[in-house]
Motif scaffolding. Structure first.
Motif, PDB file in Angstrom:
ATOM      1  N   LEU A  91       6.231  -7.369  -9.033  1.00 57.14           N
ATOM      2  CA  LEU A  91       5.585  -7.392  -7.786  1.00 57.14           C
ATOM      3  C   LEU A  91       4.491  -8.122  -7.545  1.00 57.14           C
ATOM      4  O   LEU A  91       4.293  -9.005  -6.506  1.00 57.14           O
ATOM      5  N   HIS A  92       3.391  -8.247  -8.407  1.00 54.75           N
ATOM      6  CA  HIS A  92       2.418  -9.118  -8.299  1.00 54.75           C
ATOM      7  C   HIS A  92       2.733 -10.541  -8.414  1.00 54.75           C
ATOM      8  O   HIS A  92       2.411 -11.500  -7.750  1.00 54.75           O
ATOM      9  N   ALA A  93       3.812 -10.709  -9.163  1.00 59.50           N
ATOM     10  CA  ALA A  93       4.314 -12.304  -9.208  1.00 59.50           C
ATOM     11  C   ALA A  93       5.035 -12.747  -7.973  1.00 59.50           C
ATOM     12  O   ALA A  93       4.952 -14.077  -7.627  1.00 59.50           O
ATOM     13  N   ARG A  94       5.568 -11.775  -7.383  1.00 62.72           N
ATOM     14  CA  ARG A  94       6.175 -11.918  -6.001  1.00 62.72           C
ATOM     15  C   ARG A  94       5.133 -12.151  -4.812  1.00 62.72           C
ATOM     16  O   ARG A  94       5.195 -13.178  -4.102  1.00 62.72           O
ATOM     17  N   THR A  95       4.203 -11.304  -4.607  1.00 60.51           N
ATOM     18  CA  THR A  95       3.325 -11.512  -3.517  1.00 60.51           C
ATOM     19  C   THR A  95       1.846 -10.853  -3.697  1.00 60.51           C
ATOM     20  O   THR A  95       1.286 -10.906  -2.930  1.00 60.51           O
ATOM     21  N   ALA A  96       1.496 -10.821  -4.979  1.00 63.04           N
ATOM     22  CA  ALA A  96       0.308 -10.532  -5.349  1.00 63.04           C
ATOM     23  C   ALA A  96      -0.345  -9.142  -5.284  1.00 63.04           C
ATOM     24  O   ALA A  96      -1.387  -8.738  -5.089  1.00 63.04           O
ATOM     25  N   TRP A  97       0.614  -8.295  -4.760  1.00 58.88           N
ATOM     26  CA  TRP A  97       0.389  -6.907  -4.781  1.00 58.88           C
ATOM     27  C   TRP A  97       0.753  -5.924  -5.955  1.00 58.88           C
ATOM     28  O   TRP A  97       1.385  -6.357  -6.860  1.00 58.88           O
ATOM     29  N   GLN A  98      -0.092  -4.722  -6.125  1.00 56.11           N
ATOM     30  CA  GLN A  98       0.357  -3.719  -7.236  1.00 56.11           C
ATOM     31  C   GLN A  98       0.188  -2.699  -6.599  1.00 56.11           C
ATOM     32  O   GLN A  98      -0.270  -2.358  -5.617  1.00 56.11           O
ATOM     33  N   VAL A  99       1.002  -1.815  -7.330  1.00 56.44           N
ATOM     34  CA  VAL A  99       0.926  -0.328  -7.092  1.00 56.44           C
ATOM     35  C   VAL A  99       0.034   0.534  -7.947  1.00 56.44           C
ATOM     36  O   VAL A  99      -0.022   0.272  -9.291  1.00 56.44           O
ATOM     37  N   VAL A 100      -0.519   1.475  -7.337  1.00 54.26           N
ATOM     38  CA  VAL A 100      -1.517   2.272  -8.130  1.00 54.26           C
ATOM     39  C   VAL A 100      -1.388   3.712  -8.028  1.00 54.26           C
ATOM     40  O   VAL A 100      -1.063   4.128  -6.793  1.00 54.26           O
ATOM     41  N   ALA A 101      -1.515   4.502  -8.946  1.00 50.96           N
ATOM     42  CA  ALA A 101      -1.146   5.858  -9.024  1.00 50.96           C
ATOM     43  C   ALA A 101      -2.286   6.793  -8.379  1.00 50.96           C
ATOM     44  O   ALA A 101      -3.693   6.441  -8.766  1.00 50.96           O
ATOM     45  N   VAL A 102      -2.014   7.668  -7.520  1.00 52.45           N
ATOM     46  CA  VAL A 102      -3.226   8.452  -6.788  1.00 52.45           C
ATOM     47  C   VAL A 102      -2.796   9.935  -6.853  1.00 52.45           C
ATOM     48  O   VAL A 102      -1.554  10.169  -7.014  1.00 52.45           O
ATOM     49  N   PRO A 103      -3.608  10.813  -6.553  1.00 53.26           N
ATOM     50  CA  PRO A 103      -3.197  12.189  -6.714  1.00 53.26           C
ATOM     51  C   PRO A 103      -2.369  12.853  -5.528  1.00 53.26           C
ATOM     52  O   PRO A 103      -1.946  13.805  -5.507  1.00 53.26           O
ATOM     53  N   GLY A 104      -2.350  12.041  -4.427  1.00 51.01           N
ATOM     54  CA  GLY A 104      -1.796  12.668  -3.242  1.00 51.01           C
ATOM     55  C   GLY A 104      -2.333  11.714  -1.985  1.00 51.01           C
ATOM     56  O   GLY A 104      -2.772  10.539  -2.192  1.00 51.01           O
ATOM     57  N   LEU A 105      -2.242  12.327  -0.727  1.00 47.37           N
ATOM     58  CA  LEU A 105      -2.725  11.713   0.496  1.00 47.37           C
ATOM     59  C   LEU A 105      -4.149  11.328   0.129  1.00 47.37           C
ATOM     60  O   LEU A 105      -5.099  12.088  -0.432  1.00 47.37           O
ATOM     61  N   LEU A 106      -4.777  10.348   0.676  1.00 47.74           N
ATOM     62  CA  LEU A 106      -5.902   9.808   0.551  1.00 47.74           C
ATOM     63  C   LEU A 106      -6.729   9.827   1.780  1.00 47.74           C
ATOM     64  O   LEU A 106      -6.257   9.669   2.778  1.00 47.74           O
ATOM     65  N   PRO A 107      -8.324  10.138   1.624  1.00 44.95           N
ATOM     66  CA  PRO A 107      -8.947   9.690   3.065  1.00 44.95           C
ATOM     67  C   PRO A 107      -8.608   8.291   3.553  1.00 44.95           C
ATOM     68  O   PRO A 107      -8.399   7.202   2.777  1.00 44.95           O
ATOM     69  N   ASP A 108      -8.954   8.145   4.715  1.00 50.21           N
ATOM     70  CA  ASP A 108      -8.566   6.777   5.214  1.00 50.21           C
ATOM     71  C   ASP A 108      -9.380   5.691   4.754  1.00 50.21           C
ATOM     72  O   ASP A 108      -8.960   4.552   4.477  1.00 50.21           O
TER      73      ASP A 108
END
Length: 280
Positions: A91-108
């Protein structure tokens, strides 16, 4: 408080297991956590495979080309829950994005800060086999299968970063409810016109067996051309099938609209106007 809700849970209300009012143990300041891919069980990988197989069949002919291309480019069709390290290399090679793991819904503020820095938060859990059709909180299937393929598209990737920046600005000016509607009716439940036909691109549709068909084929919901002002005025429900969808002509056009929009002026102009119900 949360992107997927128009109002925070009431005081004393019982929260779903992956909704947190304070940062949970095991996370760092930005609410991220190690994926610990090796801790997913064989049953959890089986659930991913079940969801993937039936949703890929469900989306045939219903989803935009960019989604199918993203699945292919990111190798998401391999068995089991994706390992984020491997996924992020592609993904990063394609558009410089990455996915990060989180515990669930986040504060805005945490959520939009991640988007503004081209980091997409993915819930580090997956639904049970008896929850294939519906889960209140977005899990790794919704987040990775639903969202990440579109992040391989350059225009959508840039649009998502702009949404993150706009979300932080909207929080500062007290207009997050309006910006959340823009997120909801595009990234989550957006439709696009492609080769003269309506197609799905929003993750809430792409990851939902029932709504993937309903959004395109049911006579019940309203389907309207995308208009910034109307989207910012239109309320939504996160706990039912949608009553309205907005149609974009192209992702380049969607990106150009947010880049050219004076959102603060739009918010000011809408301050005295009533909200619209999605069925209006």
């Amino acid at each position: 408080m949360f992107t997927e809700f128009e109002a925070p849970p009431a005081a004393g209300a019982t929260l779903p297991p992956h909704v947190h009012l304070v940062r949970p143990a095991g996370t760092v300041e930005d609410w991220t956590m190690p994926q610990h891919w090796e801790r997913f069980t064989a049953e959890e990988h089986r659930v991913w495979d079940l969801l993937f197989a039936r949703q890929q069949e469900r989306l045939a002919g219903r989803v935009v080309r960019a989604f199918a291309e993203g699945l292919d480019v990111l190798h998401l069709s391999r068995p089991g829950i994706p390992e984020l390290g491997e996924l992020n290399e592609r993904l990063h090679a394609r558009t410089a994005w990455q996915v990060v793991a989180v515990p669930g819904l986040l504060p805005d503020d945490i959520f939009f800060a991640h988007l503004a820095t081209r980091r997409f938060p993915a819930g580090n859990f997956i639904r049970r086999a008896d929850q294939l059709d519906y889960l209140e909180e977005p899990d790794v299937f919704h987040d990775v299968f639903g969202h990440v393929p579109m992040l391989a598209n350059p225009a959508v990737a840039d649009f998502m970063q702009k949404l993150g920046e706009a979300g932080l600005a909207a929080l500062a000016s007290g207009n997050i409810h309006r910006l959340s509607r823009l997120y909801w009716y595009t990234v989550e439940f957006g439709l696009a016109r492609e080769d003269g036909e309506l197609k799905i691109y929003g993750a809430g549709l792409a990851s939902s067996f029932e709504e993937a068909g309903y959004a395109l084929e049911s006579p019940l919901p309203r389907r309207r051309p995308f208009e910034f002002e109307r989207v910012l005025r239109t309320r939504y429900r996160s706990d039912s099938l949608q009553q309205a969808y907005f149609i974009v002509d192209s992702f380049d056009d969607l990106l150009a609209q947010i880049e050219g929009a004076d959102l603060e002026a739009l918010y000011d102009g809408l301050a005295e106007q009533p909200d619209l119900l999605p069925s209006a």
